[in-house]
Design a protein around this motif. Sequence first.
Motif, PDB file in Angstrom:
ATOM      1  N   ALA A  71     -23.691  32.274 -25.051  1.00 24.75           N
ATOM      2  CA  ALA A  71     -23.967  32.230 -26.487  1.00 24.75           C
ATOM      3  C   ALA A  71     -22.820  32.839 -27.291  1.00 24.75           C
ATOM      4  CB  ALA A  71     -25.266  32.961 -26.781  1.00 24.75           C
ATOM      5  N   ARG A  72     -22.137  33.846 -26.747  1.00 23.33           N
ATOM      6  CA  ARG A  72     -21.028  34.493 -27.470  1.00 23.33           C
ATOM      7  C   ARG A  72     -19.867  33.541 -27.703  1.00 23.33           C
ATOM      8  NH1 ARG A  72     -21.962  39.306 -23.867  1.00 23.33           N
ATOM      9  NH2 ARG A  72     -23.400  40.576 -25.090  1.00 23.33           N
ATOM     10  N   LEU A  73     -19.666  32.595 -26.804  1.00 19.86           N
ATOM     11  CA  LEU A  73     -18.598  31.607 -26.986  1.00 19.86           C
ATOM     12  C   LEU A  73     -18.805  30.810 -28.269  1.00 19.86           C
ATOM     13  CD1 LEU A  73     -18.336  30.224 -23.347  1.00 19.86           C
ATOM     14  CD2 LEU A  73     -16.694  31.702 -24.494  1.00 19.86           C
ATOM     15  N   ILE A  74     -20.038  30.444 -28.541  1.00 18.99           N
ATOM     16  CA  ILE A  74     -20.372  29.681 -29.743  1.00 18.99           C
ATOM     17  C   ILE A  74     -20.374  30.592 -30.968  1.00 18.99           C
ATOM     18  CG2 ILE A  74     -22.081  28.138 -30.781  1.00 18.99           C
ATOM     19  CD1 ILE A  74     -20.785  27.072 -28.207  1.00 18.99           C
ATOM     20  N   ALA A  75     -20.877  31.808 -30.812  1.00 20.47           N
ATOM     21  CA  ALA A  75     -20.973  32.746 -31.934  1.00 20.47           C
ATOM     22  C   ALA A  75     -19.588  33.097 -32.492  1.00 20.47           C
ATOM     23  CB  ALA A  75     -21.703  34.005 -31.505  1.00 20.47           C
ATOM     24  N   ARG A  76     -18.599  33.218 -31.626  1.00 18.09           N
ATOM     25  CA  ARG A  76     -17.244  33.545 -32.077  1.00 18.09           C
ATOM     26  C   ARG A  76     -16.627  32.416 -32.888  1.00 18.09           C
ATOM     27  NH1 ARG A  76     -16.212  35.814 -26.565  1.00 18.09           N
ATOM     28  NH2 ARG A  76     -16.634  38.024 -26.761  1.00 18.09           N
ATOM     29  N   GLU A  77     -16.993  31.189 -32.575  1.00 18.07           N
ATOM     30  CA  GLU A  77     -16.426  30.036 -33.285  1.00 18.07           C
ATOM     31  C   GLU A  77     -16.895  29.952 -34.732  1.00 18.07           C
ATOM     32  OE1 GLU A  77     -16.586  26.202 -31.457  1.00 18.07           O
ATOM     33  OE2 GLU A  77     -16.133  27.035 -29.478  1.00 18.07           O
ATOM     34  N   VAL A  78     -18.150  30.320 -35.000  1.00 20.03           N
ATOM     35  CA  VAL A  78     -18.710  30.147 -36.346  1.00 20.03           C
ATOM     36  C   VAL A  78     -18.508  31.360 -37.249  1.00 20.03           C
ATOM     37  CG1 VAL A  78     -20.426  28.474 -35.588  1.00 20.03           C
ATOM     38  CG2 VAL A  78     -21.035  30.882 -35.671  1.00 20.03           C
ATOM     39  N   LEU A 114     -22.053  22.713 -35.490  1.00 21.52           N
ATOM     40  CA  LEU A 114     -22.903  23.070 -34.352  1.00 21.52           C
ATOM     41  C   LEU A 114     -23.827  21.923 -33.943  1.00 21.52           C
ATOM     42  CD1 LEU A 114     -23.931  26.706 -35.301  1.00 21.52           C
ATOM     43  CD2 LEU A 114     -22.450  26.036 -33.425  1.00 21.52           C
ATOM     44  N   GLU A 115     -24.128  21.048 -34.886  1.00 17.57           N
ATOM     45  CA  GLU A 115     -25.014  19.917 -34.612  1.00 17.57           C
ATOM     46  C   GLU A 115     -24.440  18.981 -33.550  1.00 17.57           C
ATOM     47  OE1 GLU A 115     -26.688  16.132 -37.138  1.00 17.57           O
ATOM     48  OE2 GLU A 115     -26.326  18.009 -38.212  1.00 17.57           O
ATOM     49  N   PHE A 116     -23.101  18.913 -33.464  1.00 23.28           N
ATOM     50  CA  PHE A 116     -22.461  17.978 -32.535  1.00 23.28           C
ATOM     51  C   PHE A 116     -21.965  18.634 -31.253  1.00 23.28           C
ATOM     52  CE2 PHE A 116     -22.098  16.041 -36.723  1.00 23.28           C
ATOM     53  CZ  PHE A 116     -22.725  14.837 -36.461  1.00 23.28           C
ATOM     54  N   MET A 117     -22.269  19.914 -31.068  1.00 22.06           N
ATOM     55  CA  MET A 117     -21.892  20.585 -29.822  1.00 22.06           C
ATOM     56  C   MET A 117     -22.983  20.361 -28.782  1.00 22.06           C
ATOM     57  SD  MET A 117     -20.241  24.185 -30.859  1.00 22.06           S
ATOM     58  CE  MET A 117     -18.862  24.305 -31.971  1.00 22.06           C
ATOM     59  N   PRO A 118     -22.614  20.138 -27.526  1.00 23.74           N
ATOM     60  CA  PRO A 118     -23.609  19.825 -26.497  1.00 23.74           C
ATOM     61  C   PRO A 118     -24.345  21.034 -25.922  1.00 23.74           C
ATOM     62  CG  PRO A 118     -21.428  19.771 -25.559  1.00 23.74           C
ATOM     63  CD  PRO A 118     -21.246  20.044 -27.023  1.00 23.74           C
ATOM     64  N   ASN A 119     -23.981  22.257 -26.333  1.00 25.85           N
ATOM     65  CA  ASN A 119     -24.556  23.460 -25.734  1.00 25.85           C
ATOM     66  C   ASN A 119     -25.953  23.758 -26.262  1.00 25.85           C
ATOM     67  OD1 ASN A 119     -21.836  23.328 -25.390  1.00 25.85           O
ATOM     68  ND2 ASN A 119     -21.445  25.471 -25.738  1.00 25.85           N
ATOM     69  N   LYS A 120     -26.757  24.406 -25.430  1.00 22.04           N
ATOM     70  CA  LYS A 120     -28.069  24.876 -25.848  1.00 22.04           C
ATOM     71  C   LYS A 120     -27.908  25.971 -26.907  1.00 22.04           C
ATOM     72  CE  LYS A 120     -32.141  27.210 -23.949  1.00 22.04           C
ATOM     73  NZ  LYS A 120     -32.739  27.788 -22.733  1.00 22.04           N
ATOM     74  N   ALA A 121     -26.895  26.800 -26.739  1.00 18.69           N
ATOM     75  CA  ALA A 121     -26.648  27.908 -27.675  1.00 18.69           C
ATOM     76  C   ALA A 121     -26.326  27.399 -29.075  1.00 18.69           C
ATOM     77  CB  ALA A 121     -25.510  28.776 -27.163  1.00 18.69           C
ATOM     78  N   ALA A 122     -25.671  26.264 -29.173  1.00 15.93           N
ATOM     79  CA  ALA A 122     -25.280  25.723 -30.479  1.00 15.93           C
ATOM     80  C   ALA A 122     -26.506  25.373 -31.317  1.00 15.93           C
ATOM     81  CB  ALA A 122     -24.393  24.492 -30.299  1.00 15.93           C
ATOM     82  N   ARG A 123     -27.503  24.765 -30.708  1.00 18.06           N
ATOM     83  CA  ARG A 123     -28.729  24.401 -31.434  1.00 18.06           C
ATOM     84  C   ARG A 123     -29.474  25.641 -31.912  1.00 18.06           C
ATOM     85  NH1 ARG A 123     -32.048  22.268 -27.818  1.00 18.06           N
ATOM     86  NH2 ARG A 123     -30.578  22.207 -26.134  1.00 18.06           N
ATOM     87  N   ILE A 124     -29.534  26.652 -31.049  1.00 19.21           N
ATOM     88  CA  ILE A 124     -30.273  27.864 -31.375  1.00 19.21           C
ATOM     89  C   ILE A 124     -29.573  28.646 -32.479  1.00 19.21           C
ATOM     90  CG2 ILE A 124     -31.024  30.085 -30.441  1.00 19.21           C
ATOM     91  CD1 ILE A 124     -31.434  28.550 -27.750  1.00 19.21           C
ATOM     92  N   ILE A 125     -28.258  28.818 -32.370  1.00 23.31           N
ATOM     93  CA  ILE A 125     -27.505  29.559 -33.379  1.00 23.31           C
ATOM     94  C   ILE A 125     -27.542  28.835 -34.716  1.00 23.31           C
ATOM     95  CG2 ILE A 125     -25.179  30.347 -34.018  1.00 23.31           C
ATOM     96  CD1 ILE A 125     -24.762  31.075 -31.077  1.00 23.31           C
ATOM     97  N   SER A 126     -27.547  27.512 -34.687  1.00 23.19           N
ATOM     98  CA  SER A 126     -27.658  26.730 -35.920  1.00 23.19           C
ATOM     99  C   SER A 126     -28.957  27.036 -36.657  1.00 23.19           C
ATOM    100  CB  SER A 126     -27.579  25.241 -35.592  1.00 23.19           C
ATOM    101  OG  SER A 126     -27.827  24.463 -36.715  1.00 23.19           O
ATOM    102  N   LYS A 127     -30.048  27.146 -35.910  1.00 22.05           N
ATOM    103  CA  LYS A 127     -31.343  27.458 -36.523  1.00 22.05           C
ATOM    104  C   LYS A 127     -31.373  28.876 -37.093  1.00 22.05           C
ATOM    105  CE  LYS A 127     -34.211  24.372 -33.757  1.00 22.05           C
ATOM    106  NZ  LYS A 127     -35.306  24.288 -32.772  1.00 22.05           N
ATOM    107  N   VAL A 128     -30.713  29.818 -36.418  1.00 22.44           N
ATOM    108  CA  VAL A 128     -30.681  31.198 -36.896  1.00 22.44           C
ATOM    109  C   VAL A 128     -29.843  31.292 -38.176  1.00 22.44           C
ATOM    110  CG1 VAL A 128     -30.100  33.583 -36.311  1.00 22.44           C
ATOM    111  CG2 VAL A 128     -31.007  32.081 -34.557  1.00 22.44           C
ATOM    112  N   ILE A 129     -28.752  30.538 -38.247  1.00 25.54           N
ATOM    113  CA  ILE A 129     -27.923  30.512 -39.463  1.00 25.54           C
ATOM    114  C   ILE A 129     -28.731  29.953 -40.627  1.00 25.54           C
ATOM    115  CG2 ILE A 129     -25.912  29.444 -40.556  1.00 25.54           C
ATOM    116  CD1 ILE A 129     -24.555  29.570 -37.774  1.00 25.54           C
ATOM    117  N   ALA A 130     -29.454  28.856 -40.379  1.00 26.41           N
ATOM    118  CA  ALA A 130     -30.284  28.256 -41.425  1.00 26.41           C
ATOM    119  C   ALA A 130     -31.362  29.225 -41.884  1.00 26.41           C
ATOM    120  CB  ALA A 130     -30.915  26.966 -40.910  1.00 26.41           C
ATOM    121  N   SER A 131     -31.905  30.007 -40.966  1.00 27.49           N
ATOM    122  CA  SER A 131     -32.922  30.991 -41.310  1.00 27.49           C
ATOM    123  C   SER A 131     -32.340  32.123 -42.151  1.00 27.49           C
ATOM    124  CB  SER A 131     -33.541  31.557 -40.029  1.00 27.49           C
ATOM    125  OG  SER A 131     -34.481  32.537 -40.332  1.00 27.49           O
ATOM    126  N   ALA A 132     -31.131  32.572 -41.812  1.00 24.92           N
ATOM    127  CA  ALA A 132     -30.481  33.644 -42.574  1.00 24.92           C
ATOM    128  C   ALA A 132     -30.180  33.195 -44.001  1.00 24.92           C
ATOM    129  CB  ALA A 132     -29.204  34.083 -41.877  1.00 24.92           C
TER     130      ALA A 132
END
Length: 106
Positions: free
Chosen positions: A16-23, A35-53
């Motif tokens: 998850a940290r690999l994706i978190a550092r990018e954004v 993040l919508e076009f990244m194939p990782n599971k972490a990308a989908r989850i972090i995208s939802k947390v950003i939208a929530s924030a």
Amino acid sequence: MSKALLRYIRLSPTKARLIAREVQGMNAELAIASLEFMPNKAARIISKVIASAVANGGYEAENVVISSCRVDAGPVLRRFTPRARGRATPIRKPTSHILVEVTEKK
């Protein structure tokens, strides 16, 4: 500034940290779109947390910047799998806590 925290997600913190550092430091709208076009599971989850924030602060996604995206290690679920000759080997199932902070653009 507003933040969102997702705890006990079944995801390895190192992955998850690999994706978190990018954004980090990106515009929220651009980060969610990329993040919508990244194939990782972490990308989908972090995208939802950003939208929530963004929603927690009552902001529009195009007007905020991700000031901090942090992934901390949660507790590790320990399971065992049977092996030959009556032995067992451990399986580690790590969990993560994801914290996203957004601030308004100046």
